[in-house]
Design a protein around this motif. Sequence first.
Motif, PDB file in Angstrom:
ATOM      1  N   HIS A 194      15.885   4.826   2.855  1.00 32.51           N
ATOM      2  CA  HIS A 194      17.349   4.893   2.780  1.00 32.51           C
ATOM      3  C   HIS A 194      17.820   5.339   1.392  1.00 32.51           C
ATOM      4  O   HIS A 194      18.774   6.103   1.265  1.00 32.51           O
ATOM      5  CB  HIS A 194      17.963   3.543   3.136  1.00 32.51           C
ATOM      6  CG  HIS A 194      19.454   3.505   2.994  1.00 32.51           C
ATOM      7  ND1 HIS A 194      20.291   4.100   3.911  1.00 32.51           N
ATOM      8  CD2 HIS A 194      20.244   2.976   2.031  1.00 32.51           C
ATOM      9  CE1 HIS A 194      21.543   3.938   3.510  1.00 32.51           C
ATOM     10  NE2 HIS A 194      21.541   3.250   2.377  1.00 32.51           N
ATOM     11  N   ARG A 195      17.153   4.876   0.338  1.00 29.16           N
ATOM     12  CA  ARG A 195      17.538   5.236  -1.031  1.00 29.16           C
ATOM     13  C   ARG A 195      17.009   6.598  -1.456  1.00 29.16           C
ATOM     14  O   ARG A 195      17.200   7.023  -2.582  1.00 29.16           O
ATOM     15  CB  ARG A 195      17.028   4.180  -2.022  1.00 29.16           C
ATOM     16  CG  ARG A 195      17.729   2.855  -1.851  1.00 29.16           C
ATOM     17  CD  ARG A 195      17.895   2.077  -3.118  1.00 29.16           C
ATOM     18  NE  ARG A 195      18.712   2.770  -4.097  1.00 29.16           N
ATOM     19  CZ  ARG A 195      18.259   3.201  -5.274  1.00 29.16           C
ATOM     20  NH1 ARG A 195      17.016   3.047  -5.620  1.00 29.16           N
ATOM     21  NH2 ARG A 195      19.066   3.804  -6.118  1.00 29.16           N
ATOM     22  N   GLY A 196      16.317   7.291  -0.575  1.00 26.68           N
ATOM     23  CA  GLY A 196      15.789   8.610  -0.925  1.00 26.68           C
ATOM     24  C   GLY A 196      14.592   8.532  -1.855  1.00 26.68           C
ATOM     25  O   GLY A 196      14.337   9.460  -2.625  1.00 26.68           O
ATOM     26  N   MET A 197      13.856   7.447  -1.784  1.00 26.99           N
ATOM     27  CA  MET A 197      12.707   7.267  -2.671  1.00 26.99           C
ATOM     28  C   MET A 197      11.406   7.782  -2.071  1.00 26.99           C
ATOM     29  O   MET A 197      10.342   7.598  -2.646  1.00 26.99           O
ATOM     30  CB  MET A 197      12.557   5.791  -3.047  1.00 26.99           C
ATOM     31  CG  MET A 197      13.695   5.284  -3.903  1.00 26.99           C
ATOM     32  SD  MET A 197      13.981   6.294  -5.382  1.00 26.99           S
ATOM     33  CE  MET A 197      12.391   6.286  -6.144  1.00 26.99           C
ATOM     34  N   VAL A 198      11.492   8.416  -0.914  1.00 27.51           N
ATOM     35  CA  VAL A 198      10.322   9.037  -0.308  1.00 27.51           C
ATOM     36  C   VAL A 198      10.646  10.519  -0.128  1.00 27.51           C
ATOM     37  O   VAL A 198      11.533  10.882   0.625  1.00 27.51           O
ATOM     38  CB  VAL A 198       9.981   8.399   1.058  1.00 27.51           C
ATOM     39  CG1 VAL A 198       8.773   9.088   1.680  1.00 27.51           C
ATOM     40  CG2 VAL A 198       9.742   6.908   0.907  1.00 27.51           C
ATOM     41  N   ALA A 199       9.951  11.351  -0.878  1.00 26.62           N
ATOM     42  CA  ALA A 199      10.158  12.792  -0.776  1.00 26.62           C
ATOM     43  C   ALA A 199       9.062  13.384   0.101  1.00 26.62           C
ATOM     44  O   ALA A 199       7.882  13.092  -0.087  1.00 26.62           O
ATOM     45  CB  ALA A 199      10.112  13.430  -2.165  1.00 26.62           C
ATOM     46  N   ASP A 244       8.772   1.981   4.092  1.00 30.51           N
ATOM     47  CA  ASP A 244       9.745   0.920   3.860  1.00 30.51           C
ATOM     48  C   ASP A 244      11.163   1.436   4.113  1.00 30.51           C
ATOM     49  O   ASP A 244      11.574   2.436   3.514  1.00 30.51           O
ATOM     50  CB  ASP A 244       9.620   0.420   2.410  1.00 30.51           C
ATOM     51  CG  ASP A 244      10.614  -0.671   2.119  1.00 30.51           C
ATOM     52  OD1 ASP A 244      11.701  -0.358   1.580  1.00 30.51           O
ATOM     53  OD2 ASP A 244      10.320  -1.842   2.429  1.00 30.51           O
ATOM     54  N   PRO A 245      11.923   0.784   5.002  1.00 27.99           N
ATOM     55  CA  PRO A 245      13.273   1.271   5.330  1.00 27.99           C
ATOM     56  C   PRO A 245      14.193   1.394   4.115  1.00 27.99           C
ATOM     57  O   PRO A 245      14.981   2.334   4.016  1.00 27.99           O
ATOM     58  CB  PRO A 245      13.807   0.229   6.315  1.00 27.99           C
ATOM     59  CG  PRO A 245      12.597  -0.432   6.880  1.00 27.99           C
ATOM     60  CD  PRO A 245      11.556  -0.385   5.800  1.00 27.99           C
ATOM     61  N   HIS A 246      14.110   0.454   3.190  1.00 28.85           N
ATOM     62  CA  HIS A 246      14.964   0.492   2.006  1.00 28.85           C
ATOM     63  C   HIS A 246      14.614   1.696   1.126  1.00 28.85           C
ATOM     64  O   HIS A 246      15.503   2.404   0.642  1.00 28.85           O
ATOM     65  CB  HIS A 246      14.830  -0.809   1.214  1.00 28.85           C
ATOM     66  CG  HIS A 246      15.712  -0.878   0.011  1.00 28.85           C
ATOM     67  ND1 HIS A 246      17.073  -1.038   0.094  1.00 28.85           N
ATOM     68  CD2 HIS A 246      15.436  -0.776  -1.309  1.00 28.85           C
ATOM     69  CE1 HIS A 246      17.596  -1.053  -1.122  1.00 28.85           C
ATOM     70  NE2 HIS A 246      16.620  -0.883  -2.000  1.00 28.85           N
ATOM     71  N   SER A 282       0.868  -1.173   0.000  1.00 27.30           N
ATOM     72  CA  SER A 282       0.000   0.000   0.000  1.00 27.30           C
ATOM     73  C   SER A 282       0.911   1.230   0.000  1.00 27.30           C
ATOM     74  O   SER A 282       2.130   1.116   0.211  1.00 27.30           O
ATOM     75  CB  SER A 282      -0.874   0.010   1.259  1.00 27.30           C
ATOM     76  OG  SER A 282      -0.055   0.222   2.404  1.00 27.30           O
ATOM     77  N   LEU A 283       0.354   2.408  -0.224  1.00 26.02           N
ATOM     78  CA  LEU A 283       1.173   3.626  -0.165  1.00 26.02           C
ATOM     79  C   LEU A 283       1.807   3.788   1.207  1.00 26.02           C
ATOM     80  O   LEU A 283       2.984   4.144   1.319  1.00 26.02           O
ATOM     81  CB  LEU A 283       0.334   4.854  -0.513  1.00 26.02           C
ATOM     82  CG  LEU A 283       0.019   5.037  -1.983  1.00 26.02           C
ATOM     83  CD1 LEU A 283      -0.883   6.255  -2.183  1.00 26.02           C
ATOM     84  CD2 LEU A 283       1.282   5.193  -2.802  1.00 26.02           C
TER      85      LEU A 283
END
Length: 101
Positions: free
Chosen positions: A51-56, A46-48, A39-40
């Motif tokens: 960590h990868r900067g995929m959540v702005a 999600d920690p990964h 889900s959104l």
Amino acid sequence: VKNRQRVIEVVQTEISKKSVKEWLKILNDFEVPCAPINSLAEAYSDPHAIHRGMVAEMTDSTGQLLRSPGIPIKFSETNPTIRLPPPLLGEHTDAILLDLG
């Protein structure tokens, strides 16, 4: 195609008998490439992904916190950023109409 609806019913019935975690283990044991569909809320926590900067995270013009997917392309020497939040509905209408004359 002829038996599509029946196949869907059978698959849905069988899938509902186990949890996502159980299916992932079974499929991974048989080396079937798979992953859960998040889900959104799950994706944004999600920690990964974090960590990868995929959540702005950003704040819109009303002060509300917004989360959106981050920039997927990563460069070794440049760190692209999202500079502005998306506009609210109609937020830029007057400026655009003035520019158009």
